[in-house]
Write a protein that holds these residues in place. Structure first.
Motif: not given
Length: 145
Positions: A40-57
């Protein structure tokens, strides 16, 4: 005099056995352990949400995420100055982060490494060879499922 060129022994020029082309990665069995890696780039602040969503998937597709590793780009002053430069076109990550992923894979005995970002064929082959287990992107897992 013509002198034949010796095989280059550097890692960048070695030929690794390529996995079967055209095949997407399938999670080997229900409950397979995978390491999830995010870039992730520093501009993307919601990276934790993306990681949690990927783990759920991945859990919905029968995998068990045993470790999550995040590579953030441009967070520090030095990183912000280098935002225009690629990390490594071969691995997408820094070499230190690749070593960290490899160590985590060994510790957890993971069956595969799944990236949240799409990987090129070359990145997939290089990371698979470097990590000693299949490396793929989550989009490949979803299309195979």
């Amino acid at each position: 005099m013509y002198k034949p060129r010796r095989d280059d022994r550097r890692l960048a020029h070695r030929r690794f056995p390529a996995p079967a082309r055209g095949r997407t990665f399938r999670i080997p069995a229900v409950g397979a352990d995978v390491v999830l890696v995010g870039y992730f780039s520093a501009k993307q602040k919601d990276f934790e949400t993306v990681m949690a969503s990927a783990a759920t998937t991945l859990a919905a597709h029968g995998a068990q995420v045993v470790a999550q590793i995040v590579q953030r780009r441009g967070v520090s002053d030095g990183g912000a100055r280098k935002m225009g430069l690629p990390y490594s076109s071969r691995t997408l990550l820094t070499y230190g982060k690749v070593r960290e992923v490899a160590l985590r894979c060994e510790e957890t005995d993971a069956a595969a490494v799944v990236f949240t970002t799409p990987l090129t064929g070359r990145q997939r082959r290089t990371l698979t060879a470097m990590l000693g287990r299949p490396a793929t992107s989550i989009s490949d897992v979803l299309t195979a499922g």
